[in-house]
Motif scaffolding. Structure first.
Motif, PDB file in Angstrom:
ATOM      1  N   TRP A 243      29.943  -1.235 -89.010  1.00 43.52           N
ATOM      2  CA  TRP A 243      31.317  -1.198 -89.521  1.00 43.52           C
ATOM      3  C   TRP A 243      31.867   0.220 -89.477  1.00 43.52           C
ATOM      4  CZ3 TRP A 243      33.170  -0.572 -95.058  1.00 43.52           C
ATOM      5  CH2 TRP A 243      34.522  -0.945 -95.173  1.00 43.52           C
ATOM      6  N   GLN A 244      33.060   0.361 -88.913  1.00 45.00           N
ATOM      7  CA  GLN A 244      33.778   1.626 -88.759  1.00 45.00           C
ATOM      8  C   GLN A 244      33.081   2.588 -87.780  1.00 45.00           C
ATOM      9  OE1 GLN A 244      34.375   2.448 -93.231  1.00 45.00           O
ATOM     10  NE2 GLN A 244      36.338   3.021 -92.345  1.00 45.00           N
ATOM     11  N   ASN A 245      32.158   2.097 -86.986  1.00 39.90           N
ATOM     12  CA  ASN A 245      31.459   2.952 -86.027  1.00 39.90           C
ATOM     13  C   ASN A 245      31.765   2.595 -84.578  1.00 39.90           C
ATOM     14  OD1 ASN A 245      30.098   4.549 -87.956  1.00 39.90           O
ATOM     15  ND2 ASN A 245      28.510   2.973 -88.207  1.00 39.90           N
ATOM     16  N   GLY A 246      32.715   1.714 -84.346  1.00 41.70           N
ATOM     17  CA  GLY A 246      33.077   1.354 -82.980  1.00 41.70           C
ATOM     18  C   GLY A 246      33.858   2.474 -82.301  1.00 41.70           C
ATOM     19  N   THR A 247      33.343   2.978 -81.206  1.00 40.60           N
ATOM     20  CA  THR A 247      33.997   4.118 -80.542  1.00 40.60           C
ATOM     21  C   THR A 247      35.329   3.721 -79.915  1.00 40.60           C
ATOM     22  OG1 THR A 247      32.640   3.646 -78.581  1.00 40.60           O
ATOM     23  CG2 THR A 247      31.852   5.355 -80.085  1.00 40.60           C
ATOM     24  N   GLN A 248      35.406   2.543 -79.299  1.00 42.70           N
ATOM     25  CA  GLN A 248      36.662   2.108 -78.683  1.00 42.70           C
ATOM     26  C   GLN A 248      37.763   1.985 -79.733  1.00 42.70           C
ATOM     27  OE1 GLN A 248      35.593   2.663 -75.325  1.00 42.70           O
ATOM     28  NE2 GLN A 248      37.198   1.146 -75.065  1.00 42.70           N
ATOM     29  N   THR A 249      37.382   1.574 -80.917  1.00 42.86           N
ATOM     30  CA  THR A 249      38.352   1.406 -81.997  1.00 42.86           C
ATOM     31  C   THR A 249      38.723   2.739 -82.639  1.00 42.86           C
ATOM     32  OG1 THR A 249      37.458  -0.787 -82.484  1.00 42.86           O
ATOM     33  CG2 THR A 249      38.802   0.267 -84.190  1.00 42.86           C
ATOM     34  N   GLN A 250      37.727   3.473 -83.075  1.00 40.35           N
ATOM     35  CA  GLN A 250      37.969   4.694 -83.834  1.00 40.35           C
ATOM     36  C   GLN A 250      38.588   5.804 -82.984  1.00 40.35           C
ATOM     37  OE1 GLN A 250      37.715   4.370 -87.028  1.00 40.35           O
ATOM     38  NE2 GLN A 250      36.762   2.356 -86.799  1.00 40.35           N
ATOM     39  N   LEU A 251      38.360   5.769 -81.676  1.00 38.83           N
ATOM     40  CA  LEU A 251      38.957   6.771 -80.781  1.00 38.83           C
ATOM     41  C   LEU A 251      40.260   6.287 -80.156  1.00 38.83           C
ATOM     42  CD1 LEU A 251      35.726   8.085 -78.997  1.00 38.83           C
ATOM     43  CD2 LEU A 251      36.973   9.118 -80.916  1.00 38.83           C
TER      44      LEU A 251
END
Length: 366
Positions: A243-251
């Protein structure tokens, strides 16, 4: 204590508890994913909580309405929806080249959302009225009722919503006993007319279909959504990145990550195992809806319950399909998970009808 019991009974007497538990669980999952997808934006999460509360209140109100009253609303709701769609065509606001919203002074509304419920209601009411003498002409009449709003929505243009509304109406036709020969003939006719549809489609619609076949043709343009969502889903692996560690999402590589592509966020963070749990939750809700449909005691309740259930399945399939790259991108939210108030209200309104069908058996003629 007695007063508390009376209040609790009043609040829950027309609520199907099994269906409600499934819905609330999915909505809770949606809030968890939304928090990550928006970069821990509590304003967006709070707005979604408000959307959910409003939708739940509407569901409760509809669940408390006897089926006879809901039947009486079918025709007025359909006529109102048609009038609003005509209003959109004449006076609607243009946004990104599409005319889909109507300003009514205090707020803006999207009448096509109303038709997602009005169409199944109207067609179920129509078949219920003609149940004893059902003939081919009745199916033709029901098809006309379906085509009028679908053509108005296609004109906006809004292909995704038009397809979903058309499918909800088709489910009513199918459940009402439309012949398999006629269905096969319609499928052949649709397949044969695809070249015609291709010529009248808008350029951006044709590009979406082309990008489905080979998104690498335009990786920074029309194919960007498909490529980035596929990367996000694939990178999640078996157990996900956390959770909250997805690179595509967080970047911020993933577009529309809180709405149409929130399934890609979920897949990247929770992986194949998380997707399996999510699908099981959806199947539990669908299973309960199918039980309600099977227990429906009249033509009207069976048709409307079946259409709402199958349309819910269609939403799930289309969203997951477009995010996974097996269907064109048509802008369909993931039910009960994606951010948005209109789709949430529409969905829970439909579930409110299902609860009314389940909890008002004595009020339905047999």
């Amino acid at each position: 204590m007695d007063d508390i019991k009376k209040i609790w009974h009043f609040l829950t007497r027309y609520i199907d508890s099994l269906l409600l538990i499934g819905l609330l669980t999915l909505m809770a999952v949606g809030l968890i994913v939304l928090y990550s997808a928006t970069g821990a934006n509590m304003t967006r999460v709070s707005n979604q909580v408000i959307n959910m509360l409003i939708a739940l209140v509407i569901m409760w109100l509809v669940a408390n309405i006897p089926l006879q009253q809901i039947m009486r609303l079918a025709l007025p709701m359909y006529i109102l929806g048609l009038v609003l769609l005509v209003g959109v065509a004449l006076f609607g606001e243009i946004n990104n080249g599409a005319r889909r919203w109507l300003n009514i002074g205090v707020t803006r509304i999207q009448p096509s959302e109303l038709m997602k419920i009005a169409i199944p209601l109207m067609m179920a009411w129509y078949f219920d009225k003609h149940e004893i003498t059902l003939r081919l002409k009745d199916y033709i009449g029901a098809t006309v009722l379906l085509l009028l709003p679908v053509l108005l929505i296609l004109r906006q243009p809004d292909l995704g919503t038009a397809i979903l509304i058309a499918s909800s109406g088709f489910y009513v036709l199918f459940l009402a006993g439309l012949s398999w020969r006629i269905i096969a003939g319609l499928l052949v006719a649709v397949a044969g007319s695809l070249p015609v549809f291709w010529t009248i489609m808008h350029d951006y619609q044709r590009r979406r279909i082309i990008m489905l076949l080979d998104p690498s043709q335009d990786p920074l343009g029309a194919g960007y959504h498909t490529i980035q969502s596929s990367i996000a889903i694939g990178s999640g692996g078996i157990v996900g990145k956390g959770w909250q560690n997805g690179t595509q999402t967080q970047l911020d590589f993933l577009p529309e990550q809180s709405t149409d592509f929130i399934f890609a966020v979920f897949s990247e963070e929770f992986g194949l195992m998380g997707n399996t749990v999510l699908l099981l939750l959806y199947l539990l809700v669908i299973g309960r809806c199918l039980v309600i449909t099977a227990n429906a005691s009249t033509q009207f309740t069976r048709l409307i319950a079946g259409s709402i259930t199958l349309t819910f399945c269609t939403y799930i399939f289309v969203n997951m399909g477009m995010v996974s790259g097996i269907l064109p991108i048509v802008g369909v939210p993931l039910p009960l998970i994606s951010y948005g108030g209109t789709s949430m209200v529409t969905m829970l309104l439909g579930f409110g009808i299902l609860m009314s069908i389940q909890t008002h058996p004595k009020l339905v003629k047999t």
